[in-house]
Design an enzyme around this catalytic site. Structure first.
Site, PDB file in Angstrom:
ATOM      1  N   LYS A 168       0.731  -1.194  -0.017  1.00  0.00           N
ATOM      2  CA  LYS A 168      -0.015   0.000   0.061  1.00  0.00           C
ATOM      3  C   LYS A 168       1.039   1.351  -0.109  1.00  0.00           C
ATOM      4  O   LYS A 168       1.783   1.444   0.562  1.00  0.00           O
ATOM      5  CB  LYS A 168      -0.964   0.022   1.283  1.00  0.00           C
ATOM      6  CG  LYS A 168      -2.134  -1.115   1.150  1.00  0.00           C
ATOM      7  CD  LYS A 168      -2.972  -0.878   0.137  1.00  0.00           C
ATOM      8  CE  LYS A 168      -4.104  -2.066   0.385  1.00  0.00           C
ATOM      9  NZ  LYS A 168      -5.164  -2.136  -0.897  1.00  0.00           N
ATOM     10  N   ASP A 197      -0.506   0.363  -4.224  1.00  0.00           N
ATOM     11  CA  ASP A 197      -1.863   0.603  -4.136  1.00  0.00           C
ATOM     12  C   ASP A 197      -2.206   1.656  -3.150  1.00  0.00           C
ATOM     13  O   ASP A 197      -1.848   1.715  -2.235  1.00  0.00           O
ATOM     14  CB  ASP A 197      -2.700  -0.743  -3.796  1.00  0.00           C
ATOM     15  CG  ASP A 197      -4.149  -0.680  -3.910  1.00  0.00           C
ATOM     16  OD1 ASP A 197      -4.661   0.466  -4.236  1.00  0.00           O
ATOM     17  OD2 ASP A 197      -4.879  -1.691  -3.564  1.00  0.00           O
ATOM     18  N   GLU A 223      -1.594   1.201  -8.450  1.00  0.00           N
ATOM     19  CA  GLU A 223      -3.051   0.918  -8.672  1.00  0.00           C
ATOM     20  C   GLU A 223      -4.146   2.100  -7.795  1.00  0.00           C
ATOM     21  O   GLU A 223      -3.799   2.756  -6.776  1.00  0.00           O
ATOM     22  CB  GLU A 223      -3.275  -0.274  -7.838  1.00  0.00           C
ATOM     23  CG  GLU A 223      -4.780  -0.995  -7.615  1.00  0.00           C
ATOM     24  CD  GLU A 223      -4.631  -2.362  -7.244  1.00  0.00           C
ATOM     25  OE1 GLU A 223      -3.698  -3.113  -7.332  1.00  0.00           O
ATOM     26  OE2 GLU A 223      -5.700  -2.640  -6.244  1.00  0.00           O
ATOM     27  N   ASP A 272     -13.013  -7.568 -10.186  1.00  0.00           N
ATOM     28  CA  ASP A 272     -13.127  -8.379  -8.919  1.00  0.00           C
ATOM     29  C   ASP A 272     -14.497  -9.157  -9.336  1.00  0.00           C
ATOM     30  O   ASP A 272     -15.351  -8.473  -9.582  1.00  0.00           O
ATOM     31  CB  ASP A 272     -13.437  -7.633  -7.740  1.00  0.00           C
ATOM     32  CG  ASP A 272     -13.615  -8.427  -6.686  1.00  0.00           C
ATOM     33  OD1 ASP A 272     -14.131  -9.488  -6.463  1.00  0.00           O
ATOM     34  OD2 ASP A 272     -13.013  -8.020  -5.465  1.00  0.00           O
ATOM     35  N   HIS A 299      -8.904  -8.778  -8.779  1.00  0.00           N
ATOM     36  CA  HIS A 299      -8.812  -8.322  -7.190  1.00  0.00           C
ATOM     37  C   HIS A 299      -9.575  -9.130  -6.474  1.00  0.00           C
ATOM     38  O   HIS A 299     -10.948  -9.581  -7.058  1.00  0.00           O
ATOM     39  CB  HIS A 299      -9.481  -6.980  -7.201  1.00  0.00           C
ATOM     40  CG  HIS A 299      -9.609  -6.515  -5.810  1.00  0.00           C
ATOM     41  ND1 HIS A 299     -10.792  -6.274  -5.029  1.00  0.00           N
ATOM     42  CD2 HIS A 299      -8.824  -5.447  -5.098  1.00  0.00           C
ATOM     43  CE1 HIS A 299     -10.725  -5.879  -3.849  1.00  0.00           C
ATOM     44  NE2 HIS A 299      -9.340  -5.410  -3.766  1.00  0.00           N
TER      45      HIS A 299
HETATM   46 MG   LIG Z   1      -6.518  -2.115  -4.354  1.00  0.00          MG
END
Ligand SMILES: [Mg+2]
Length: 362
Positions: A168, A197, A223, A272, A299
């Site tokens: 992250k 991300d 991301e 996703d 995802h």
């Molecule tokens: Mg993500």
């Protein structure tokens, strides 16, 4: 072929063994799992599920319990397209996108599972069959970890067999993000696939500044730099930032992906399956990306998605998501030398421990 007889919905609150954190959702201690079991007139069953980061699962379960049975019971279970459109349009006015499409995703996954089980084929083969082995990365949800803890988590992931890792970014100061990515690059070595991300944290200008600052660290992709609603902003970041862009976990339809792809706003479409409309919609998004010469990644819900990417010639990495179901399913994802293996069992092959889940009913 057999008619749909019953649909049974479950709602569970699954505690996480470690608290996760990102730039938008803060600390995440549990997630919600919403399951769907569709049975046909012959007694065959298909299982689907979706999830949330902790809220609104009740709305999704309510749609599945209150609206969906009347729309699908008695209909032909094999007609995935017809059922998808019937449910989509049946619920369109009162809930296009949002919880409705998560409910539809779970239902659609169950129908594809049922179809593959009846055909005695693993889902990835029913969907076309490209390569059972799918490159896979560990999706870290780790914004609040110290650098030391981040590297320790990384070593744990390397020990589990991962050969690609996502971390992250989106901390309050860009300098901290840069230092963390630099530490990870140094730790992993040149050439090791590393993604970052931001979970929609930045403005367009902040994202361009961040992408340029992160450019020396050879990210596979950056991301969700900004909100999903700004397609033109993504195109600007991609053009000016010099780093490939992934996005899609907050896009809810095939048509939203089309807007990104056709406008040159994305390098790695990242649907996703549990929120884009299920297997039916995911495969259309993947084929659309193929036509535009783009790789497709994924995802969440890796136990399902490994089948979908195993059916795509343009598959990129499968995300092994932090919301794992390993404690509640019979056969967790198998990883070999950084590659996830799509199961050979019929259907998607995810068999829940319903007794264990029942203790977590919400
Ligand atoms: Mg993500």
């Amino acid at each position: 072929m057999a008619r749909i007889k019953t649909i049974e919905t479950g709602l569970y609150r699954i505690p996480l063994s470690v608290t996760l954190s990102d730039s938008t959702h803060g600390e995440i201690k549990a997630f919600e799992l919403i399951t769907v079991r569709v049975r046909d007139a012959d007694g065959a069953e298909g299982v689907g599920y979706t999830y949330t980061v902790g809220r609104n699962g009740g709305a999704i379960a309510d749609i599945l319990r209150r609206e969906v049975p009347e729309l699908i019971e008695g209909r032909e279970a094999d007609d995935s397209e017809a059922l998808w459109h019937h449910v989509w349009w049946g619920l369109h006015y009162g809930g296009r996108g949002g919880p409705t499409v998560l409910a539809l995703s779970a239902l659609d996954i169950a129908l594809w599972d049922l179809k593959a089980r009846r055909a005695a084929l693993p889902l990835w083969r029913l969907l076309g069959g490209f390569d059972q082995r799918v490159p896979c990365y560990a999706g870290g949800i780790d914004l609040d970890l110290s650098v030391e803890a981040l590297l320790k988590q990384t070593d744990d992931n390397l020990g589990k067999g991962f050969r690609a890792i996502k971390m992250k970014v989106g901390r309050p100061d860009l300098g901290s993000d840069v230092a963390r990515v630099q530490a990870m690059r140094k730790h992993l070595g040149d050439g090791f696939p590393l993604m970052a991300d931001a979970n929609m944290k930045w403005t367009v200008e902040e994202a361009i500044r961040a992408a340029r600052a992160l450019q020396p660290f050879d990210l596979t992709w950056l991301e969700e730099p900004i909100i999903p609603d700004d397609v033109a902003g993504h195109a600007r970041i991609l053009a000016a930032g010099g780093v490939p862009i992934a996005a899609g976990e907050n896009l809810r339809t095939l048509w939203e992906f089309k807007n990104y792809i056709a406008n040159g706003a994305i390098s790695y479409p990242e649907p996703d399956v549990t929120n884009c409309g299920g297997v039916t919609a995911f495969m259309k998004i993947a084929r659309l990306a193929e036509a535009f010469n783009l790789p497709v990644t994924s995802h969440g819900a890796h136990d399902i998605t490994v089948h979908l990417l195993a059916a795509c010639p343009n598959r990129s990495y499968l995300e092994a998501h932090g919301f794992g179901l390993d404690r509640y399913i019979e056969h967790p994802l198998v990883l070999e030398a950084g590659m996830a293996l799509a199961p050979s069992r019929a259907g998607h092959g995810v068999n829940f421990d319903w007794t264990a889940l029942e203790r977590l009913a919400a």
